[in-house]
Each structure stands twice: as structure tokens, then as C-alpha cells.
Design a protein around this motif. Sequence first.
Motif, PDB file in Angstrom:
ATOM      1  N   ALA A   1      -9.015   4.998  -3.452  1.00  0.00           N
ATOM      2  CA  ALA A   1      -7.958   3.983  -3.524  1.00  0.00           C
ATOM      3  C   ALA A   1      -7.826   3.490  -4.959  1.00  0.00           C
ATOM      4  O   ALA A   1      -8.814   3.069  -5.565  1.00  0.00           O
ATOM      5  CB  ALA A   1      -8.278   2.816  -2.599  1.00  0.00           C
TER       6      ALA A   1
ATOM      7  N   MET B   1     -13.064   3.219  -5.350  1.00  0.00           N
ATOM      8  CA  MET B   1     -11.860   2.501  -5.766  1.00  0.00           C
ATOM      9  C   MET B   1     -11.768   2.582  -7.286  1.00  0.00           C
ATOM     10  O   MET B   1     -12.791   2.551  -7.977  1.00  0.00           O
ATOM     11  CB  MET B   1     -11.900   1.045  -5.320  1.00  0.00           C
ATOM     12  CG  MET B   1     -11.847   0.868  -3.815  1.00  0.00           C
ATOM     13  SD  MET B   1     -11.553  -0.853  -3.386  1.00  0.00           S
ATOM     14  CE  MET B   1     -12.163  -0.884  -1.704  1.00  0.00           C
TER      15      MET B   1
ATOM     16  N   ALA C   1     -13.488  -0.975   1.877  1.00  0.00           N
ATOM     17  CA  ALA C   1     -14.566  -0.362   1.088  1.00  0.00           C
ATOM     18  C   ALA C   1     -15.320   0.748   1.828  1.00  0.00           C
ATOM     19  O   ALA C   1     -15.504   1.836   1.266  1.00  0.00           O
ATOM     20  CB  ALA C   1     -15.527  -1.439   0.594  1.00  0.00           C
TER      21      ALA C   1
ATOM     22  N   VAL D   1      -6.397   0.617  -7.257  1.00  0.00           N
ATOM     23  CA  VAL D   1      -6.007  -0.787  -7.088  1.00  0.00           C
ATOM     24  C   VAL D   1      -5.417  -1.242  -8.422  1.00  0.00           C
ATOM     25  O   VAL D   1      -6.081  -1.131  -9.455  1.00  0.00           O
ATOM     26  CB  VAL D   1      -7.216  -1.672  -6.716  1.00  0.00           C
ATOM     27  CG1 VAL D   1      -6.764  -3.089  -6.420  1.00  0.00           C
ATOM     28  CG2 VAL D   1      -7.973  -1.072  -5.541  1.00  0.00           C
TER      29      VAL D   1
ATOM     30  N   LEU E   1     -13.018  -7.245  -7.899  1.00  0.00           N
ATOM     31  CA  LEU E   1     -13.052  -6.153  -6.915  1.00  0.00           C
ATOM     32  C   LEU E   1     -14.496  -5.737  -6.628  1.00  0.00           C
ATOM     33  O   LEU E   1     -14.882  -5.584  -5.467  1.00  0.00           O
ATOM     34  CB  LEU E   1     -12.232  -4.970  -7.446  1.00  0.00           C
ATOM     35  CG  LEU E   1     -12.012  -3.813  -6.474  1.00  0.00           C
ATOM     36  CD1 LEU E   1     -11.269  -4.267  -5.226  1.00  0.00           C
ATOM     37  CD2 LEU E   1     -11.239  -2.678  -7.154  1.00  0.00           C
TER      38      LEU E   1
ATOM     39  N   THR F   1       0.848  -1.193   0.000  1.00  0.00           N
ATOM     40  CA  THR F   1       0.000   0.000   0.000  1.00  0.00           C
ATOM     41  C   THR F   1       0.883   1.242   0.000  1.00  0.00           C
ATOM     42  O   THR F   1       1.965   1.252   0.601  1.00  0.00           O
ATOM     43  CB  THR F   1      -0.938   0.034   1.229  1.00  0.00           C
ATOM     44  OG1 THR F   1      -0.129   0.027   2.405  1.00  0.00           O
ATOM     45  CG2 THR F   1      -1.880  -1.149   1.246  1.00  0.00           C
TER      46      THR F   1
ATOM     47  N   CYS G   1     -18.756   0.726  -1.885  1.00  0.00           N
ATOM     48  CA  CYS G   1     -18.233   1.964  -2.463  1.00  0.00           C
ATOM     49  C   CYS G   1     -18.228   1.789  -3.976  1.00  0.00           C
ATOM     50  O   CYS G   1     -18.205   0.658  -4.468  1.00  0.00           O
ATOM     51  CB  CYS G   1     -16.833   2.296  -1.923  1.00  0.00           C
ATOM     52  SG  CYS G   1     -15.507   1.310  -2.630  1.00  0.00           S
TER      53      CYS G   1
ATOM     54  N   VAL H   1     -13.403   4.372   2.100  1.00  0.00           N
ATOM     55  CA  VAL H   1     -13.031   5.232   0.966  1.00  0.00           C
ATOM     56  C   VAL H   1     -14.278   5.639   0.179  1.00  0.00           C
ATOM     57  O   VAL H   1     -15.318   4.999   0.269  1.00  0.00           O
ATOM     58  CB  VAL H   1     -12.030   4.522   0.015  1.00  0.00           C
ATOM     59  CG1 VAL H   1     -10.699   4.300   0.708  1.00  0.00           C
ATOM     60  CG2 VAL H   1     -12.602   3.216  -0.520  1.00  0.00           C
TER      61      VAL H   1
ATOM     62  N   VAL I   1     -16.253  -5.892  -3.013  1.00  0.00           N
ATOM     63  CA  VAL I   1     -16.701  -4.630  -2.410  1.00  0.00           C
ATOM     64  C   VAL I   1     -18.213  -4.652  -2.179  1.00  0.00           C
ATOM     65  O   VAL I   1     -18.718  -4.097  -1.195  1.00  0.00           O
ATOM     66  CB  VAL I   1     -16.265  -3.441  -3.295  1.00  0.00           C
ATOM     67  CG1 VAL I   1     -17.012  -2.181  -2.936  1.00  0.00           C
ATOM     68  CG2 VAL I   1     -14.761  -3.234  -3.177  1.00  0.00           C
TER      69      VAL I   1
ATOM     70  N   VAL J   1     -16.852   1.401  -7.677  1.00  0.00           N
ATOM     71  CA  VAL J   1     -15.620   0.870  -8.258  1.00  0.00           C
ATOM     72  C   VAL J   1     -15.585   1.286  -9.722  1.00  0.00           C
ATOM     73  O   VAL J   1     -16.520   1.008 -10.474  1.00  0.00           O
ATOM     74  CB  VAL J   1     -15.562  -0.673  -8.140  1.00  0.00           C
ATOM     75  CG1 VAL J   1     -14.335  -1.211  -8.854  1.00  0.00           C
ATOM     76  CG2 VAL J   1     -15.573  -1.099  -6.676  1.00  0.00           C
TER      77      VAL J   1
ATOM     78  N   PHE K   1     -10.202  -5.933   1.078  1.00  0.00           N
ATOM     79  CA  PHE K   1     -11.017  -4.967   0.333  1.00  0.00           C
ATOM     80  C   PHE K   1     -12.393  -4.786   0.959  1.00  0.00           C
ATOM     81  O   PHE K   1     -12.976  -3.704   0.907  1.00  0.00           O
ATOM     82  CB  PHE K   1     -11.124  -5.372  -1.137  1.00  0.00           C
ATOM     83  CG  PHE K   1      -9.863  -5.076  -1.900  1.00  0.00           C
ATOM     84  CD1 PHE K   1      -9.465  -3.763  -2.112  1.00  0.00           C
ATOM     85  CD2 PHE K   1      -9.064  -6.093  -2.382  1.00  0.00           C
ATOM     86  CE1 PHE K   1      -8.284  -3.473  -2.804  1.00  0.00           C
ATOM     87  CE2 PHE K   1      -7.894  -5.817  -3.067  1.00  0.00           C
ATOM     88  CZ  PHE K   1      -7.506  -4.503  -3.276  1.00  0.00           C
TER      89      PHE K   1
END
Lengths: 386, 299
Positions: free
Chosen positions: A283, A334, A328, A285, A348, A274, A356, A331, A352, A358, A324
Motif C-alpha cells: 500500500a 506500506m 497493516a 500512502v 504511520l 483508496t 508491517c 499487506v 502500524v 513502513v 491503518f
Amino acid sequence: MAGKAVLTGTHFMNGDEACCEGALAAGCRFFAGYPITPATEVAERMSRRLPQVGGVFVQMEDEIASMAAILGGSWGGAKSMTSTSGPGYSLMLENIGLGLCTETPCVVCNVQRAGPSTGLPTLVGQGDMMQARWGSHGVYEVIAVAPASPQEMFDFTIKAFNLSEEFRLPVTILADEVVGHMNERVVVPPADQIVVKDRLKPTVPKESYLPYQPGPYGVAPMANAGDGYYMHVTGLTHDERGYPGMDAATQVEMTTRLRDKIQNNLERILDYDTVMLDDAEVAVVAYGISARSARGAVLAARERGLKVGLIKLNVVWPFPEQFFRELAPKVKAMIMPEINLGQMVLELERVVGGRCPVELVAHPGGAIITPDRIIKAVQAALEEKP
Amino acid sequence: MSAQAQAAPQAAHPQDELLRTDRIPHIWCSGCGIGIAFGSLMAAIAKCDTPRDDISVVSGIGCTGRLAGYIHLDSFHTTHGRAIPFATGLHLTRPQNKVIVASGDGDLLAIGGNHFIHAARRNVDLTVICVNNFNYGMTGGQLAPSTPFGAKTTTTPMGSPDEPFNFCALAAACGATYVARWTALHIRRLTTAISEAMNKKGFSFVEVIAPCPTAFGRRNKIRRSLDLLRFYYERSVVKNHLAPGEATIDFDNKLVVGKFVDIERPTYLDQYDMVNRGELEAWPATGVDASAAGQRKAG
């Protein structure tokens, strides 16, 4: 023509060459392969280097044969490897399945190029991510690593060998054309500072050896051909004796074993870095070469005062689900850049689970994703009203 | 299970030592020729000087492919057609290993045909035993690369339009150091051939013409195993050292059996070690005179 297996020192080499040096440092002594752009340099260097360290290189008639040969080589007791790119990886998946079913340690380096089909042989892609997870038929777990630099080609090839020996399965290195062909500084440490792991050997009397009975941490110790255990190894669904069992109960038992040896050892397998994540509102990824773009984007965005961090996946399969899930709610969004039209982003999103947004920053292949596209996506995510 | 145990004969079979007796009964049909080939293989292994720990058996998929599952040695039942490349890796990493590949004609020479020709070309030190029953038995009797022209299978219901391979000619053309063909009724000669093949350095090949009454015979009006065995045996003529291209499988005239090739040739590892010791002269042996070529160009 003796030579050193570990070329301790500082080198300027490309990722494919660094992969070879990582393999040799990890103890690889057998390579079977077939030339393909952009992975050919791996085979070329192995053909020169392996005889220097008492190993064997063989160029097979195709990638199907190459994969079969390294499985045989592994049962012969040698740490074994092949390298390829998308079209060859498609052919290898048949025997990767055999390796997964028979729990055969070995390493496959896939230097990804753009596809489908012959695609763009000389240009970058990240389109084989899901193929590496699901491409062979049936029910199984895999391990795959994603290097983002020649140095990581060295480091992660050692890691791939160690994971393959520790968990008894073919491990895929999901590299890409840019990482494979990029020349950079590669530091090879002294041999005694390199952690090398070897497969567990059986310690029980030969009469009572069960080749697929889970041992410590759920992985069965492995006898090699010639050790006198007279084991039977089959791609049929088999029991702990290695004998075929043509029924649902044996299938349940075997696939549970294949799953558990990975899923119950995630803390030993998962690996991600990270960067500036602590106060991040967004974030990014990323993995492989796209993690280099993402890193550049995150550093530039921070200079502009944007609260953004990076998660760089070093091991892409298994996916760090728990991490993750916990991240989630912390943030605003992502963002995942990848050189395909959305593969790991699906994983992802699944993990999640709507906690959040993505966002995907996609490129179909032939070029890397430039940092400015990622910065724009970060800005857009930060401007989004909650 | 208990009924089977009670019915089992009390006396040990002389080849029990080489059998995974805990896996018997086997899956093969009654009248199948694979058992004869398997028996010959075990007899050859019993006579072999190589320590048992150093013998491995590799098979692919199909009826003969199941052979690896019954032999009490290091044994590998791999993917369809890939026994030879798997065996190649096993041998190259452990050269003291005597690696025997035993599989069917469809496995070795249809889906595995490419591997077969290249392993023979490289002269990898393997013993390859091919049980040829002229069809795909495991899947119920489909067209194989050996199916005779005109023979019926489930995918050639009106008779096969395909020309079959002559496996022995193919093996010889690709560089095999030992090539022989016998029927399942030539048991002693077959056992001798497998012994010779195992002792031969390089890629050795033994074809066994074997009855498959269940799938192949049934559709071609030879339903009884003994009739099928006799059908092959009575048409066979022994012609040792005949040029393999002339060693035809002709059911009307002559089904040629015998030992066709028995030669010496350096193996892959012999040559690999030689070139990596730097003992090889530069290629080509008669180099091009660069100055002469330059003069011609200048002229």
C-alpha cells in the motif's frame, strides 16, 4: 462592483486561485493576509474578489497580525481566512493557538515551500506537516486537509471552512507550491449543490448561556460579538463560562473538551480515498502533490502486474489510525512518499506498530517525487522475503 | 468563599451593571492605577450612546490585559501584543461595533508596537487606551518601552540604559485622530478623554500614567501608591494642543499631560469603500505624458 460569490462553470485556474473561489463559495467574507511566495496569488485574488461580494480584504503588517485579525473577524461573525507559506505559518502559530484555545472557526491556507527558514521560496516542500500538528505550544487537537490538485484546492477549501464551523477551530489547508501554482481544470458547481455548514448558534436565554458548554456532538454553540451574550473569550485556561481557572482541574476539563470534540467525531472528519487496494500486497500512502506521483506510480505498477494500491489522505490531521491498524496485517508493506525527510511516515509507523514494514520515499524539497522512485520502492517491497 | 461573601459590602456599586461581579475580587494589587483607568472607562461607556451590544473590549496580556475579563460586555483577552490586530478584524467585519482596546504599555508598544503603528496609519476606527505604569507588572517588574532612563527594574538592576518611547508622539506621527495623556489623578479629564476618544472616528489613543507601587515604585524608592500618584500628578503640566513631540514625560521638569491631537481623517473602511466603489481618480493624479517621455527617449 457586484459579482457572484460562486462562479459556477468550468475554469482553467491555478490552485491558489481555486482556493479563493472555494473560500467564497463556502461563505468567506473576510481575509487578512501578508504576501508570501507561493501563496501570494490567494491574497491577490481575494483583494479583487471580496469587495465584489460585500466582503473585506485587509493586508496586514505581518502574519502574526493577519492571524489575529481573522480570529477577530470570526468573532465579528464573518467566515474568515488567511493564506501563507512556511515562514508566515511559523509566525501564525502563536494565534492559531489562541484560535484553538478559544475555539474560533477560521481557515489558514499554507502553500508549503521548501525549508527550513527562507529555504526555497518558489519551490515545493511538504515540510510543515508536523508543524501543523504540534507547532503551537500546549495540548490540543487540529484538523488539516491536503489538496492534490487545483480542483481539490476548491473542494477542500470548502471542506476546511465546513469543518472549522462545525468543530469550532482553525483548520489548516496543507497545500504545496506545485498544487498552488499548477493550472488545471476546475469545475465550480451551482451554488445550490455546494454543501455549506455554519457554526451552531446559541438557543438558550442569554442569562443561562455558557459559551464553552459542549452542545450536540460535543461542540459548544457560538455567539458572535454583537449578539448580546456578553461572552468573555480568553486564551487563558477557562471553564464553561469562559472564565479563567488557574488550576489543574480546569486545564483537564478544557483540554478534554478540545480533544473529545475531534476524537469523538472522527467518522465526521476523517477522509481518504483508496485506489486498487482490495488485493494489494503493498500500500502506498500519500497526500498532497505526492499523492499525484503515487497515483501515477500505482497505475504504472499495476500495468506491470504488481499488486499495489494507494491510500490518498485528504484529511491528514487527525490521522486515520484505526484504518491503518486494520490494514497493516493485510499487506506486505506500506510506502509513504513525502517531500520532507520523514514526517507523516512517523505517524504511520506509530500506528502500524511493527505489524508491517513502513518505507519512506523522501525528498527534502525543491522538486516533486517522481513516480519511478515509488515504483522502485514497491518492487523492492514485493521482492522482500517475508 | 463564604468568608469573602460575608465580607462583601451589601450595597451595589454604581458600576456593577458593567462589571462581571461574579469575577470579583480582581487580581490587581492594592494601590494599582488600573482600577482608576477601568473606572473611567466604565464611566465613559455608561455615558456613551452606542447600544451595549455593539461595544466590545479587547485586551492583550499583562495586568491591564486582565481588564477585558472583568467588564460585562463582549470581551476578548487575546495574545501578548495582538489586541490591536484582533480588534481590527472584529471591527472590519462588524463596522457598527465600537471596539475598545485596553492594554498596557509593554503589550501595546513593545511586543505590539508594529501593530500599533500600522493600525494608526490605516486609521482603523478603534479606541486604544494604554495604561502606562513604566514597567512589566504582571511578571514582577521588568524593563518596559516606557521605563524612564535610569529607573530600576528587575532586568535593569543598575538603572535602565534604554531611552523610553513617547507614545503620544508616536501615535500622532502615525496618524491617530485623537491623542491624549492624563495621569490617574486627573480622573474627570481622563473620563472625558475616553469619552471623546470613543466618539472619535478613527484611531484614537489615550495614555494613562498609572502607579504600580508593587513592582515599579518599590524598586525606585516610592513604595506607597499615594506617593507615586502624587509624584506623577505634581510634576504634570496641562498643555492642550501642544505638538505631541514636545509633550515629554520628564520627571525632573515637566510631565506634560493634555489633549494633543483631535483631527478628522477618513478611516480605513471609509477609504476601502470609496476605492471599491471606483470613485478614486487614477494615481498619480497628474499622469506622466507618455508621448513626451517617448520623444525624449527617441531624441
